[in-house]
Design a protein around this motif. Structure first.
Motif, PDB file in Angstrom:
ATOM      1  N   MET A   1      -2.624 -14.328   4.225  1.00 22.17           N
ATOM      2  CA  MET A   1      -1.342 -13.665   3.902  1.00 22.17           C
ATOM      3  C   MET A   1      -1.624 -12.239   3.427  1.00 22.17           C
ATOM      4  O   MET A   1      -2.465 -12.022   2.553  1.00 22.17           O
ATOM      5  CB  MET A   1      -0.673 -14.503   2.816  1.00 22.17           C
ATOM      6  CG  MET A   1       0.734 -14.074   2.420  1.00 22.17           C
ATOM      7  SD  MET A   1       1.956 -14.505   3.640  1.00 22.17           S
ATOM      8  CE  MET A   1       3.387 -13.765   2.942  1.00 22.17           C
ATOM      9  N   SER A   2      -0.958 -11.250   4.010  1.00 18.35           N
ATOM     10  CA  SER A   2      -1.214  -9.856   3.619  1.00 18.35           C
ATOM     11  C   SER A   2      -0.472  -9.526   2.333  1.00 18.35           C
ATOM     12  O   SER A   2       0.574 -10.093   2.047  1.00 18.35           O
ATOM     13  CB  SER A   2      -0.728  -8.912   4.711  1.00 18.35           C
ATOM     14  OG  SER A   2      -1.370  -9.213   5.913  1.00 18.35           O
ATOM     15  N   ASN A   3      -1.024  -8.584   1.561  1.00 19.44           N
ATOM     16  CA  ASN A   3      -0.349  -8.130   0.353  1.00 19.44           C
ATOM     17  C   ASN A   3       0.876  -7.323   0.744  1.00 19.44           C
ATOM     18  O   ASN A   3       0.912  -6.728   1.814  1.00 19.44           O
ATOM     19  CB  ASN A   3      -1.285  -7.237  -0.462  1.00 19.44           C
ATOM     20  CG  ASN A   3      -2.441  -8.048  -0.986  1.00 19.44           C
ATOM     21  OD1 ASN A   3      -2.275  -9.212  -1.328  1.00 19.44           O
ATOM     22  ND2 ASN A   3      -3.611  -7.442  -1.026  1.00 19.44           N
ATOM     23  N   PRO A   4       1.895  -7.256  -0.141  1.00 15.64           N
ATOM     24  CA  PRO A   4       3.042  -6.395   0.177  1.00 15.64           C
ATOM     25  C   PRO A   4       2.598  -4.936   0.273  1.00 15.64           C
ATOM     26  O   PRO A   4       1.630  -4.538  -0.377  1.00 15.64           O
ATOM     27  CB  PRO A   4       3.997  -6.618  -1.002  1.00 15.64           C
ATOM     28  CG  PRO A   4       3.243  -7.382  -2.034  1.00 15.64           C
ATOM     29  CD  PRO A   4       2.010  -7.941  -1.414  1.00 15.64           C
ATOM     30  N   LEU A   5       3.309  -4.179   1.088  1.00 13.59           N
ATOM     31  CA  LEU A   5       2.901  -2.794   1.343  1.00 13.59           C
ATOM     32  C   LEU A   5       3.145  -1.920   0.108  1.00 13.59           C
ATOM     33  O   LEU A   5       4.265  -1.852  -0.391  1.00 13.59           O
ATOM     34  CB  LEU A   5       3.689  -2.255   2.541  1.00 13.59           C
ATOM     35  CG  LEU A   5       3.368  -0.831   2.984  1.00 13.59           C
ATOM     36  CD1 LEU A   5       1.900  -0.737   3.409  1.00 13.59           C
ATOM     37  CD2 LEU A   5       4.279  -0.423   4.123  1.00 13.59           C
ATOM     38  N   ALA A   6       2.085  -1.270  -0.366  1.00  8.64           N
ATOM     39  CA  ALA A   6       2.205  -0.367  -1.513  1.00  8.64           C
ATOM     40  C   ALA A   6       2.673   0.996  -1.021  1.00  8.64           C
ATOM     41  O   ALA A   6       2.433   1.359   0.136  1.00  8.64           O
ATOM     42  CB  ALA A   6       0.852  -0.236  -2.195  1.00  8.64           C
ATOM     43  N   PRO A   7       3.339   1.780  -1.888  1.00 10.45           N
ATOM     44  CA  PRO A   7       3.729   3.122  -1.452  1.00 10.45           C
ATOM     45  C   PRO A   7       2.494   3.997  -1.282  1.00 10.45           C
ATOM     46  O   PRO A   7       1.483   3.777  -1.950  1.00 10.45           O
ATOM     47  CB  PRO A   7       4.613   3.635  -2.595  1.00 10.45           C
ATOM     48  CG  PRO A   7       4.320   2.768  -3.761  1.00 10.45           C
ATOM     49  CD  PRO A   7       3.760   1.470  -3.256  1.00 10.45           C
ATOM     50  N   PRO A   8       2.571   4.977  -0.396  1.00 12.50           N
ATOM     51  CA  PRO A   8       1.417   5.872  -0.222  1.00 12.50           C
ATOM     52  C   PRO A   8       1.264   6.782  -1.443  1.00 12.50           C
ATOM     53  O   PRO A   8       2.257   7.164  -2.047  1.00 12.50           O
ATOM     54  CB  PRO A   8       1.801   6.692   1.006  1.00 12.50           C
ATOM     55  CG  PRO A   8       3.297   6.670   1.034  1.00 12.50           C
ATOM     56  CD  PRO A   8       3.722   5.357   0.437  1.00 12.50           C
ATOM     57  N   SER A   9       0.039   7.110  -1.785  1.00 16.35           N
ATOM     58  CA  SER A   9      -0.161   8.001  -2.932  1.00 16.35           C
ATOM     59  C   SER A   9      -0.418   9.444  -2.494  1.00 16.35           C
ATOM     60  O   SER A   9      -0.204  10.367  -3.263  1.00 16.35           O
ATOM     61  CB  SER A   9      -1.328   7.515  -3.789  1.00 16.35           C
ATOM     62  OG  SER A   9      -2.497   7.470  -3.008  1.00 16.35           O
ATOM     63  N   GLY A  10      -0.873   9.625  -1.260  1.00 16.26           N
ATOM     64  CA  GLY A  10      -1.216  10.980  -0.825  1.00 16.26           C
ATOM     65  C   GLY A  10      -0.691  11.299   0.561  1.00 16.26           C
ATOM     66  O   GLY A  10      -0.542  10.420   1.406  1.00 16.26           O
ATOM     67  N   MET A  11      -0.424  12.579   0.757  1.00 21.80           N
ATOM     68  CA  MET A  11       0.083  13.057   2.055  1.00 21.80           C
ATOM     69  C   MET A  11      -0.708  14.302   2.433  1.00 21.80           C
ATOM     70  O   MET A  11      -0.850  15.214   1.623  1.00 21.80           O
ATOM     71  CB  MET A  11       1.550  13.422   1.881  1.00 21.80           C
ATOM     72  CG  MET A  11       2.113  14.310   2.944  1.00 21.80           C
ATOM     73  SD  MET A  11       3.821  14.755   2.481  1.00 21.80           S
ATOM     74  CE  MET A  11       4.307  15.664   3.920  1.00 21.80           C
ATOM     75  N   LEU A  12      -1.250  14.288   3.630  1.00 22.22           N
ATOM     76  CA  LEU A  12      -1.901  15.489   4.137  1.00 22.22           C
ATOM     77  C   LEU A  12      -0.908  16.198   5.046  1.00 22.22           C
ATOM     78  O   LEU A  12      -0.553  15.673   6.106  1.00 22.22           O
ATOM     79  CB  LEU A  12      -3.170  15.134   4.921  1.00 22.22           C
ATOM     80  CG  LEU A  12      -3.942  16.350   5.419  1.00 22.22           C
ATOM     81  CD1 LEU A  12      -4.843  16.901   4.308  1.00 22.22           C
ATOM     82  CD2 LEU A  12      -4.803  16.011   6.628  1.00 22.22           C
ATOM     83  N   ALA A  13      -0.428  17.343   4.605  1.00 22.28           N
ATOM     84  CA  ALA A  13       0.559  18.100   5.383  1.00 22.28           C
ATOM     85  C   ALA A  13      -0.169  19.177   6.175  1.00 22.28           C
ATOM     86  O   ALA A  13      -0.624  20.171   5.612  1.00 22.28           O
ATOM     87  CB  ALA A  13       1.580  18.723   4.440  1.00 22.28           C
ATOM     88  N   GLU A  14      -0.293  18.933   7.467  1.00 24.70           N
ATOM     89  CA  GLU A  14      -0.936  19.931   8.334  1.00 24.70           C
ATOM     90  C   GLU A  14       0.158  20.930   8.722  1.00 24.70           C
ATOM     91  O   GLU A  14       0.881  20.738   9.696  1.00 24.70           O
ATOM     92  CB  GLU A  14      -1.531  19.260   9.567  1.00 24.70           C
ATOM     93  CG  GLU A  14      -2.675  18.322   9.207  1.00 24.70           C
ATOM     94  CD  GLU A  14      -3.231  17.553  10.403  1.00 24.70           C
ATOM     95  OE1 GLU A  14      -4.404  17.188  10.349  1.00 24.70           O
ATOM     96  OE2 GLU A  14      -2.491  17.321  11.391  1.00 24.70           O
ATOM     97  N   LEU A  15       0.269  21.986   7.924  1.00 24.28           N
ATOM     98  CA  LEU A  15       1.413  22.890   8.084  1.00 24.28           C
ATOM     99  C   LEU A  15       1.377  23.625   9.408  1.00 24.28           C
ATOM    100  O   LEU A  15       2.404  23.985   9.970  1.00 24.28           O
ATOM    101  CB  LEU A  15       1.451  23.885   6.922  1.00 24.28           C
ATOM    102  CG  LEU A  15       1.604  23.276   5.520  1.00 24.28           C
ATOM    103  CD1 LEU A  15       1.597  24.372   4.454  1.00 24.28           C
ATOM    104  CD2 LEU A  15       2.890  22.462   5.424  1.00 24.28           C
ATOM    105  N   THR A  16       0.181  23.895   9.885  1.00 25.75           N
ATOM    106  CA  THR A  16       0.017  24.657  11.139  1.00 25.75           C
ATOM    107  C   THR A  16      -1.377  24.390  11.699  1.00 25.75           C
ATOM    108  O   THR A  16      -2.302  24.073  10.942  1.00 25.75           O
ATOM    109  CB  THR A  16       0.170  26.168  10.877  1.00 25.75           C
ATOM    110  OG1 THR A  16      -0.071  26.877  12.099  1.00 25.75           O
ATOM    111  CG2 THR A  16      -0.813  26.684   9.830  1.00 25.75           C
TER     112      THR A  16
END
Ligand code: SF4
Ligand code: FES
Length: 370
Positions: A1-16
């Motif tokens: 059984m998989s664990n419930p999905l946790a919210p992401p802690s980080g985002m890599l924003a490739e602006l350009t």
């Protein structure tokens, strides 16, 4: 059984994807969208707001070179307003002192500065940008003088591996509190250039030991994060800390991806933050769910005691080396294809170092060397 999905802690924003440098190990895709296709300021702001709402803590502003965006200041100010910790991942080229000071005033929290080598000629040659090395020293001084934490990032390969430990010394001189010594990960441009970047096993082992010695010598002065050389390792790394587990990337055109190279895997469907909310892209995009957790694993990963540690390694590398993204990453000594890694490393490290295909926004057709 998989664990419930946790919210992401980080985002890599490739602006350009635009960048004045042209490093041959760039993690950007081989085919890159140009300025016209990039998201607008308002689109990025909306995505940063959504990121904060779903629980993201850290926004890593990356590229290409994020300073190539004229709205960088506005985007940083917006991230600060919505409560995101902002890390500017930059080559330093394109930043000016007034812009840096304005970024600090707008709420920038951290700078991660890339270096290509510990000596000027080699660094400028690798980055394909004359004067880049001197510019980085200048930018590091601004950051240190401002009191903002500075991380230096150095990608290690055959052309600079003899100076891996000197790069730690250099980072200390620059006033960095942390250095990431990252032996090249072979996907994207690095995979294309693998024959020119691969060090010998002996070089890898010598450099690894020298960096570890520096880590001990500088204890308390600088933190040394040391990413071991993949092709000379026994086990793979937990790529991205596990697919779709903690972080995601947003490309300049709004694609939401679990890693830099995910789009190289055929048949996966990823969603776009221009069309769907970040919450939907994170939780429900078929591409994210394809390799989340451990249920998708085959043997030997399925019954391995390390499967919750490294998550079977890198999916993109499994595709590139085994032809199957759901296979055990062949870097792992338990993979039936592991012997090929040693053969590839030995073959590629014997090639001449000249002849990189420098990263370009529009690349000419190059032969598939993999
Ligand atoms: Fe990791 Fe799979 Fe190798 Fe086990 S078999 S160490 S889970 S890659
Ligand atoms: Fe895609 Fe490792 S780069 S999973």
């Amino acid at each position: 059984m998989s664990n419930p999905l946790a919210p992401p802690s980080g985002m890599l924003a490739e602006l350009t994807y635009r960048c004045p440098l042209s490093c041959p190990y760039c993690s950007n895709p081989l085919e890159m969208a140009g300025r016209q296709a990039e998201m607008s300021t308002d689109e990025w702001k909306r995505i940063f707001s959504q990121a904060a709402e779903i629980g993201v803590l850290h926004a890593h502003l990356s590229g290409g070179e994020p300073a190539s965006r004229r709205d960088l200041l506005e985007l940083v100010a917006h991230c600060a307003q919505v409560g995101l910790y902002t890390n500017l991942i930059t080559s330093g080229v394109g930043l000016t002192k007034p812009l840096f000071e304005a970024l600090v005033a707008a709420g920038l929290d951290h700078v991660q500065l890339s270096i290509q080598d510990a000596e000027a000629d080699s660094a400028d040659w690798i980055g394909g940008y004359q004067g880049g090395f001197a510019k980085k020293i200048e930018v590091a001084r601004w950051v240190a003088d401002s009191g903002m934490p500075l991380t230096v990032n150095a990608v290690i390969h055959r052309a600079n591996i003899l100076r891996a430990a000197e790069m730690v010394d250099f980072a200390v001189k620059l006033g960095a509190r942390r250095i990431e010594i990252a032996h090249t990960q072979y996907y994207g441009w690095a995979l294309l250039n693998r024959a020119h970047l691969m060090p010998t096993r002996e070089q890898s082992e010598t450099a690894y030991a020298a960096v570890e010695a520096r880590r001990a010598a500088y204890k308390g002065r600088i933190v040394v994060d040391h990413v071991a050389p993949d092709y000379h390792a026994k086990y793979p790394k937990a790529c991205m800390s596990g697919w779709g587990r903690l972080t995601f990337n947003v490309t300049p055109t709004g694609k939401v991806l679990p890693c830099h190279a995910a789009e190289t895997i055929p048949g996966l469907e990823f969603w776009n933050a221009r069309e769907k909310s970040l919450a939907e892209c994170w939780a429900d995009s078929p591409g994210f769910n394809a390799y989340r957790g451990t249920d998708w694993m085959k043997e030997p990963c399925r019954s391995c005691e390390r499967k919750n540690e490294d998550f079977g390694g890198c999916r993109c590398q499994a595709l590139a080396l085994a032809g199957d993204a759901s296979a055990t990453d062949p870097i792992c000594s338990k993979s039936p294809l592991h012997h090929r890694i040693g053969e590839i490393a030995a073959r590629d490290s014997a090639e001449k170092v000249e002849g990189f295909t420098q990263r370009r926004l529009t690349r000419e057709k190059v032969a598939d060397k993999v």
